[in-house]
Design a protein around this motif. Structure first.
Motif, mmCIF file in Angstrom:
data_model
loop_
_atom_site.group_PDB
_atom_site.id
_atom_site.type_symbol
_atom_site.label_atom_id
_atom_site.label_comp_id
_atom_site.label_asym_id
_atom_site.label_seq_id
_atom_site.Cartn_x
_atom_site.Cartn_y
_atom_site.Cartn_z
ATOM 1 N N LEU A 170 -11.206 -8.078 3.721
ATOM 2 C CA LEU A 170 -11.141 -6.654 4.026
ATOM 3 C C LEU A 170 -10.133 -6.022 3.075
ATOM 4 C CD1 LEU A 170 -8.244 -6.149 5.617
ATOM 5 C CD2 LEU A 170 -9.516 -6.982 7.578
ATOM 6 N N ARG A 171 -10.232 -4.722 2.923
ATOM 7 C CA ARG A 171 -9.286 -3.980 2.104
ATOM 8 C C ARG A 171 -8.370 -3.198 3.033
ATOM 9 N NH1 ARG A 171 -10.154 -4.051 -3.182
ATOM 10 N NH2 ARG A 171 -8.865 -2.195 -3.509
ATOM 11 N N ALA A 172 -7.068 -3.263 2.757
ATOM 12 C CA ALA A 172 -6.100 -2.602 3.630
ATOM 13 C C ALA A 172 -4.874 -2.217 2.814
ATOM 14 C CB ALA A 172 -5.700 -3.521 4.787
ATOM 15 N N GLU A 173 -4.128 -1.302 3.355
ATOM 16 C CA GLU A 173 -2.923 -0.807 2.691
ATOM 17 C C GLU A 173 -1.709 -1.602 3.145
ATOM 18 O OE1 GLU A 173 -0.499 3.136 3.432
ATOM 19 O OE2 GLU A 173 -2.278 3.582 2.208
ATOM 20 N N GLY A 174 -0.902 -2.036 2.183
ATOM 21 C CA GLY A 174 0.322 -2.758 2.493
ATOM 22 C C GLY A 174 1.487 -1.818 2.719
#
Length: 299
Positions: A170-174
């Motif tokens: 998945l793509r997510a913001e750190g």
């Protein structure tokens, strides 16, 4: 306090020893090599460990050796284990005869603290996102753990059926505001928090270098290449971060820093201090440390 430290010569073990001795506790260093401590081979007979454990207030396993009968050998002396293997930690919990800290360190450990601190309900979807610094030179145990996930399934996943490590993402913001791709990985927070009635937890891993993350995904799809992990270059930095987020509410708990071994060692030393002399059974870092305490410890 008298602490018996297994794997004292490793990167994490060195930090644990420094932190405990800084507080004027006595550390008995033990490893397979005799230099600078007691020689003990955890791959063989554990009778010597049982004798040593009885003379200490806590035993810390930072060796990378995963044997559930370590809990039997340490008996009533509290045991702190930094392993990140769900199957092993579940077996260790079942074998415990005295206090045992399951999954001390960064992931699990700090991730467990963050996930448990979320305001969540049963059936909420919790994502645990872990970034490890691919520029940090990790010890052989850490490399072996990562390689061991290749071609294997997540242990007791919350979904029905099999879930293969590093195959989905998945793509997510750190915490730094950057969006990254995180690969599904078998960090065991869903195992450690399940008895408390926690919501559905899935864990994901990314590396500090996007190229290294892509390489890890490739190895996940072609397990015959797993040997490349031990010779991979150290690209990127030693920065790490961990995030626990509730998909329903959008609430996030997160932490970031540099030096995975440093953070794991500090957190493990704190766990040893909290569990020594306690009458608990098997516990997690979430039972011993609050979010605020972890934040102060890691700066």
């Amino acid at each position: 306090m008298r602490a018996l430290l297994l794997g004292a010569r490793g990167a994490v073990g060195a930090v644990i020893r420094r932190e405990l001795e800084r507080e004027e506790h006595t550390v008995t260093a033990a490893s397979r090599a005799e230099a600078g401590g007691i020689r003990i081979d955890l791959r063989g007979d554990l009778a010597p460990l049982a004798v040593l454990a009885a003379d200490h207030d806590v035993v810390i396993n930072a060796s990378g050796i995963e044997r559930a009968d370590l809990a039997t050998a340490t008996a009533r002396t509290p045991l702190v284990d930094i392993s990140a293997t769900g199957r092993y930690l579940a077996a260790l919990r079942d074998a415990a005869r005295g206090p045992v800290v399951l999954g001390a360190g960064l992931a699990p450990g700090l991730t467990t603290v963050l996930a448990a601190a979320l305001d969540s309900r049963p059936h909420d979807q919790i994502d645990v996102l872990v970034m490890l610094g691919s520029g940090e030179k990790h010890g052989p145990a850490a490399v072996a753990w990562t390689a061991g996930l290749v071609g294997t399934d997540v242990h007791l996943p919350p979904e029905a059926g099999r879930v293969r490590n590093f195959r989905t993402s998945l793509r997510a913001e750190g915490p730094d505001g950057r969006t990254r791709r995180y690969l599904r990985a078998d960090f065991p927070d869903h195992i450690l928090l399940a008895p408390t009635g926690a919501p559905v937890i899935r864990s994901y891993l990314t590396l500090g270098s996007a190229a290294m993350t892509a390489s890890l995904e490739l190895v996940g799809r072609l397990p015959a290449l797993r040997g490349l992990l031990s010779i991979a270059p150290h690209l990127g930095t030693d920065h790490w971060h961990v995030v626990a987020r509730n998909r329903r509410t959008g609430e996030r708990r997160q932490a970031a820093g540099s030096g995975q071994s440093e953070a794991t060692g500090r957190l493990t030393a704190l766990a040893a201090l909290r569990i020594a002399g306690a009458a608990h059974g098997a516990v997690t870092m979430a039972d011993l440390v609050t979010v605020d305490e972890a934040g102060v410890l890691l700066g």
